[in-house]
Design an enzyme around this catalytic site. Structure first.
Site, PDB file in Angstrom:
ATOM      1  N   HIS A   1     -23.826 -26.708  -8.011  1.00 30.65           N
ATOM      2  CA  HIS A   1     -22.240 -26.307  -8.423  1.00 30.65           C
ATOM      3  C   HIS A   1     -21.669 -26.549  -7.034  1.00 30.65           C
ATOM      4  CE1 HIS A   1     -24.437 -25.443 -12.412  1.00 30.65           C
ATOM      5  NE2 HIS A   1     -23.348 -25.636 -12.674  1.00 30.65           N
TER       6      HIS A   1
ATOM      7  N   LYS B   1     -18.145 -21.496  -7.967  1.00 29.31           N
ATOM      8  CA  LYS B   1     -19.415 -20.635  -8.798  1.00 29.31           C
ATOM      9  C   LYS B   1     -20.747 -19.871  -7.889  1.00 29.31           C
ATOM     10  CE  LYS B   1     -22.697 -21.929 -12.714  1.00 29.31           C
ATOM     11  NZ  LYS B   1     -21.985 -20.960 -13.429  1.00 29.31           N
TER      12      LYS B   1
END
Length: 244
Positions: free
Chosen positions: A148, A152
């Site tokens: 990600h 995140k």
């Protein structure tokens, strides 16, 4: 042609809420009848959709299904509203307490509900494939690698954990690895490795709209179903009697 499903968007000021409102305008089978944000709205009507503050939830128009991407502190109110109205609930709100999860299970005896960590239709199919692969490959190593963007914070991702639960339910023992790099929207690799061979199941998200599009798909398919807790995979196809 049947009437469009009436949708209430709860958490309308967030990124997902805005995507839901934008994409719903492109669908003839959905009608957004209200949008709810935590604070009082600056404009009461935007693009023909009436807006409400969180304290005004009881005054929203009649709806068939609420789509909730808000915060845990707003979840109880929208769940209670759906129960009072006999409407379905689709929720992707994260960070729910154990008591809220229990309340969701209890509500499923009275209304149709879906909660998911990921509303991508492709991820729903991936979860099913992982479950089947784990069942057919006992004793194989199972590794889940998720990637990600750098902003995140949680790791492994909720989707990776959901995929791991699907594998573990069939006897696998999943291991996790997390990568945070650049602006990656989301990639999940589930790898099963045996002696001399390996299977890789991969899903890559190209943009965040897929999550909102998936939630709208689920909402349209959930409205009018029998009370129960459904998974996204249960709603990939229309109800069996939808054309009866």
């Amino acid at each position: 042609m049947s009437a469009p499903v009436r949708v209430l968007v709860h958490g309308a000021s967030g990124r997902m809420g805005q995507a839901l409102l934008r994409l719903a305008r492109e669908r003839a089978d959905l009608q957004v009848v209200g949008a709810v944000s935590g604070s009082a709205p600056r404009q009461r009507v935007v693009d023909g959709v009436p807006y409400f503050g969180g304290s005004e939830l009881g005054g929203v128009p009649t709806f068939d299904v609420a789509i909730d991407f808000s915060l845990p502190q707003g979840f109880d109110a929208v769940l209670a509203l759906c129960e009072r109205r006999g409407a379905a609930l689709v929720s992707g709100t994260t960070g729910l307490s154990s008591a809220q999860c229990e309340a969701l299970d209890a509500a499923a005896a009275r209304i149709p509900v879906v909660w998911a960590s990921n509303f991508s239709l492709g991820v729903a199919v991936l979860e099913d494939l992982v479950r089947r692969a784990a069942a057919l490959l006992p004793g194989w190593d199972c590794d889940i690698v998720e990637s990600h963007h750098t902003r995140k914070l949680d790791a492994p991702s909720g989707t990776a954990l959901t995929l791991g639960e699907a594998a573990a339910g069939q006897g696998a023992q999943p291991r996790y690895a997390s990568l945070r790099a650049g602006d990656i929207v989301g990639e999940h690799l589930v790898q099963f490795t045996g002696v001399g061979e390996r299977i890789e199941l991969v899903h890559r998200a190209g943009n965040r709209d897929i999550f909102a599009a998936g939630a709208l798909h689920v909402a349209q398919r959930l409205a009018g179903r029998a009370p129960q807790r459904y998974a996204v995979a249960d709603l990939l196809a229309p109800a069996p009697d939808a054309t009866g």
